[in-house]
Design an enzyme around this catalytic site. Sequence first.
Site, PDB file in Angstrom:
ATOM      1  N   ASP A  33      27.957  49.721  32.429  1.00 32.81           N
ATOM      2  CA  ASP A  33      28.027  48.317  32.005  1.00 32.81           C
ATOM      3  C   ASP A  33      27.299  48.166  30.660  1.00 32.81           C
ATOM      4  O   ASP A  33      26.225  48.735  30.457  1.00 32.81           O
ATOM      5  CB  ASP A  33      27.379  47.405  33.062  1.00 32.81           C
ATOM      6  N   ILE A  34      27.875  47.375  29.776  1.00 36.92           N
ATOM      7  CA  ILE A  34      27.309  47.214  28.440  1.00 36.92           C
ATOM      8  C   ILE A  34      25.997  46.413  28.477  1.00 36.92           C
ATOM      9  O   ILE A  34      25.157  46.562  27.592  1.00 36.92           O
ATOM     10  CB  ILE A  34      28.370  46.572  27.510  1.00 36.92           C
ATOM     11  N   ASN A  89      32.458  40.429  42.047  1.00 38.86           N
ATOM     12  CA  ASN A  89      32.568  38.993  41.800  1.00 38.86           C
ATOM     13  C   ASN A  89      34.042  38.626  41.754  1.00 38.86           C
ATOM     14  O   ASN A  89      34.831  39.311  41.094  1.00 38.86           O
ATOM     15  CB  ASN A  89      31.896  38.639  40.470  1.00 38.86           C
ATOM     16  N   GLY A  95      31.602  34.008  40.096  1.00 36.29           N
ATOM     17  CA  GLY A  95      30.856  34.567  38.973  1.00 36.29           C
ATOM     18  C   GLY A  95      31.612  35.629  38.198  1.00 36.29           C
ATOM     19  O   GLY A  95      31.023  36.374  37.416  1.00 36.29           O
ATOM     20  N   GLN A  96      32.950  35.690  38.381  1.00 39.27           N
ATOM     21  CA  GLN A  96      33.727  36.714  37.675  1.00 39.27           C
ATOM     22  C   GLN A  96      33.969  36.283  36.234  1.00 39.27           C
ATOM     23  O   GLN A  96      34.445  35.171  35.985  1.00 39.27           O
ATOM     24  CB  GLN A  96      35.070  36.943  38.384  1.00 39.27           C
ATOM     25  N   HIS A 102      36.693  44.688  39.261  1.00 40.25           N
ATOM     26  CA  HIS A 102      35.697  45.733  39.032  1.00 40.25           C
ATOM     27  C   HIS A 102      34.603  45.639  40.073  1.00 40.25           C
ATOM     28  O   HIS A 102      34.243  44.546  40.504  1.00 40.25           O
ATOM     29  CB  HIS A 102      35.093  45.627  37.623  1.00 40.25           C
ATOM     30  N   HIS A 104      30.737  46.342  40.567  1.00 38.58           N
ATOM     31  CA  HIS A 104      29.443  46.704  39.983  1.00 38.58           C
ATOM     32  C   HIS A 104      28.755  47.644  40.975  1.00 38.58           C
ATOM     33  O   HIS A 104      28.705  47.351  42.171  1.00 38.58           O
ATOM     34  CB  HIS A 104      28.544  45.468  39.838  1.00 38.58           C
TER      35      HIS A 104
END
Length: 115
Positions: A33-34, A89, A95-96, A102, A104
Site C-alpha cells: 500500500d502506498i 472495505n 470506507g472503500q 482489494h 488489505h
Amino acid sequence: MSSDPDCIFCKIVAGKIPAKKVYEDAELLAFHDIHPWAPVHILLIPKQHVATLYDAGPEHEALFGRMLGLAPRLMRELGVLDGFRTVVNTGRNGGQEVFHVHMHVMGGPRPWAKG
Ligand code: 5GP
Ligand code: ZN
C-alpha cells in the site's frame, strides 16, 4: 479478463502505474500500500476488474478463496509471524476509496497508524 481503463488498480495490473509487487500469478496480484497503516501493509487484488464485493458472484468464489488462502503465506514470507489483519472495505459507507476489490493485509509490531 475484464478491465476498466480508468481504474487505478487495473493500471497497476497492466504495468501502467508502478507498484512494489510482492506476489503475482495469472489471477492475483499483491503489492505494498502506498500509504501504509501498519509496518507491513499489502493489498491483495484480483487481476480482473470487480468493483466491489457487491459485484462478486458465484463465479468469483474460488478467486476470493484463493485471496484469503494467500494472505497468511505472504505475511509469513514478509516476516509477519505474530498476527495480521485482513480488511475488505465495501462501498462508500464501508470506507472503500478505490473501486476495484482489494483485501488489505496488515501486520507487524504495534502501534499502527490506523486500526
Ligand atoms: P480503500 O479505502 O479503498 O479500502 O483502500 C484503498 C487503498 O489503496 C488505500 O490504503 C490507499 O493508500 C491505496 N492506494 C491508493 N492508490 C494507490 C496507488 O496508486 N498505489 C498503491 N500502492 N496503493 C494505493
Ligand atoms: Zn480495476
